[in-house]
Design a protein around this motif. Structure first.
Motif, mmCIF file in Angstrom:
data_model
loop_
_atom_site.group_PDB
_atom_site.id
_atom_site.type_symbol
_atom_site.label_atom_id
_atom_site.label_comp_id
_atom_site.label_asym_id
_atom_site.label_seq_id
_atom_site.Cartn_x
_atom_site.Cartn_y
_atom_site.Cartn_z
ATOM 1 N N VAL A 73 0.827 -1.209 0.000
ATOM 2 C CA VAL A 73 0.000 0.000 0.000
ATOM 3 C C VAL A 73 0.858 1.253 0.000
ATOM 4 N N ASN A 74 1.935 1.249 0.785
ATOM 5 C CA ASN A 74 2.767 2.460 0.852
ATOM 6 C C ASN A 74 3.415 2.768 -0.488
ATOM 7 N N PHE A 96 -16.272 8.126 -7.307
ATOM 8 C CA PHE A 96 -15.949 8.433 -5.917
ATOM 9 C C PHE A 96 -17.194 8.760 -5.090
ATOM 10 N N GLN A 97 -18.372 8.643 -5.726
ATOM 11 C CA GLN A 97 -19.647 8.934 -5.052
ATOM 12 C C GLN A 97 -19.670 10.365 -4.492
ATOM 13 N N LEU A 98 -19.355 11.308 -5.379
ATOM 14 C CA LEU A 98 -19.305 12.731 -5.002
ATOM 15 C C LEU A 98 -20.289 13.549 -5.838
ATOM 16 N N ARG A 99 -21.376 12.933 -6.256
ATOM 17 C CA ARG A 99 -22.337 13.658 -7.097
ATOM 18 C C ARG A 99 -23.019 14.787 -6.344
ATOM 19 N N SER A 133 -8.253 1.205 -4.645
ATOM 20 C CA SER A 133 -9.079 1.463 -3.443
ATOM 21 C C SER A 133 -8.307 2.279 -2.414
ATOM 22 N N LEU A 134 -7.706 3.377 -2.877
ATOM 23 C CA LEU A 134 -6.917 4.250 -1.996
ATOM 24 C C LEU A 134 -7.695 5.478 -1.548
ATOM 25 N N GLU A 135 -9.017 5.420 -1.625
ATOM 26 C CA GLU A 135 -9.818 6.588 -1.231
ATOM 27 C C GLU A 135 -9.528 7.055 0.198
ATOM 28 N N PRO A 136 -9.294 6.142 1.169
ATOM 29 C CA PRO A 136 -8.992 6.634 2.526
ATOM 30 C C PRO A 136 -7.669 7.387 2.624
ATOM 31 N N GLU A 137 -6.780 7.199 1.661
ATOM 32 C CA GLU A 137 -5.457 7.820 1.718
ATOM 33 C C GLU A 137 -5.415 9.195 1.066
#
Length: 278
Positions: free
Chosen positions: A58-59, A121-124, A91-95
């Motif tokens: 991940v890093n 990103f579900q930002l509509r 799936s790095l949305e939390p980062e």
């Protein structure tokens, strides 16, 4: 070992091994004299690579995305769009602050990418579709705005309908692209396709214009008024090379812009551009 030739021309093969150790494999075969050479297809090679390659930690993924974001500085370039793709794929949305990423796309006027990632990103709610489409129309990006709308939509941005945007497109001189959306939205009564074809034939044809005409003239049943042979002759006169493939499909080749200035009149450098766009 079983092998089956799916088609006589492309020589696609499905290989089934007796040993359970080996899985079924699809191969593409190219025949040569005096022996046959079997080469795995591109999709099979990519699938095999993904199966045997270890995913980076991940890093390392986060560092790679940060490097992409830093390449373009504050401006929205290809690196920003690629970074958004990797954030979604890994799936790095939390980062990362995905809202800030989409905002940078909007500020860089990359509205098509902003539409895509606002959805993924579900930002509509933060970036309404109608607001982004309105911004696209303000920048005269009619093609992208109409492409993002369904065939049965009545409004593009909450104000202008598909017919209004088509009218803007025609006024801007984008006649060949208008053919595509006249067909999509069923606007042939308001925008006669024959007039659009006639306007598209004015002057030299670009590769895109020729491709649009070759695709949509038959769809509008205008082949009697605008024969395919005549369109191909106009394309050839405009410096476009036309190659016919098996099944009647065409590949159009034009000149590179970087090389056209140094070429004598009428010379053409072939560049593969594919068949008519959708």
């Amino acid at each position: 070992l079983e092998e089956r030739v799916l088609t006589s021309r492309t020589h696609n093969m499905r290989m089934v091994f007796d040993s359970a150790k080996y899985k079924e494999l699809r191969l593409r075969a190219f025949y040569a004299v005096p022996k046959m050479v079997v080469i795995p297809s591109a999709s099979a090679l990519l699938r095999r690579k993904r199966q045997h390659s270890e995913a980076p930690p991940v890093n390392a993924r986060v560092a790679w995305v940060k490097e992409l974001l830093g390449r373009g500085g504050a401006e929205a370039g290809p690196g920003l769009r690629l970074a958004c793709e990797h954030v979604r794929r890994w799936s790095l949305e939390p980062e990362f602050d995905t809202c800030a990423l989409v905002r940078r796309l909007v500020e860089g006027k990359q509205f098509a990418a902003a539409l895509r990632f606002a959805r993924e990103f579900q930002l509509r709610r933060e970036f309404p579709t109608t607001t982004l489409l309105h911004a696209m129309l303000a920048q005269k990006r009619y093609d992208g705005a109409l492409k993002a709308c369904g065939a049965r939509c009545r409004s593009v941005d909450g104000e202008a309908g598909p017919g209004d945007v088509l009218r803007m497109m025609v006024r801007a001189g984008e006649h060949c692209v208008a053919l595509k959306y006249v067909h999509k939205f069923g606007q042939a009564a308001a925008f006669p396709p024959a007039q659009l074809v006639r306007a598209s034939l004015q002057g030299d044809l670009s590769v895109r214009t020729a491709a649009m005409l070759l695709k949509y003239v038959p769809l509008f049943e205008l082949s009697d008024a605008f024969p395919r042979e005549a369109i191909l002759e106009r394309a050839a006169a405009s410096g476009i090379l036309v190659h016919e493939l098996a099944g009647g499909k065409l590949v159009l080749k034009g000149r590179r812009r970087s090389d056209s200035a140094s070429l004598p009149p009428g010379a053409a450098v072939p560049v593969k551009v594919g068949s008519a766009p959708n």
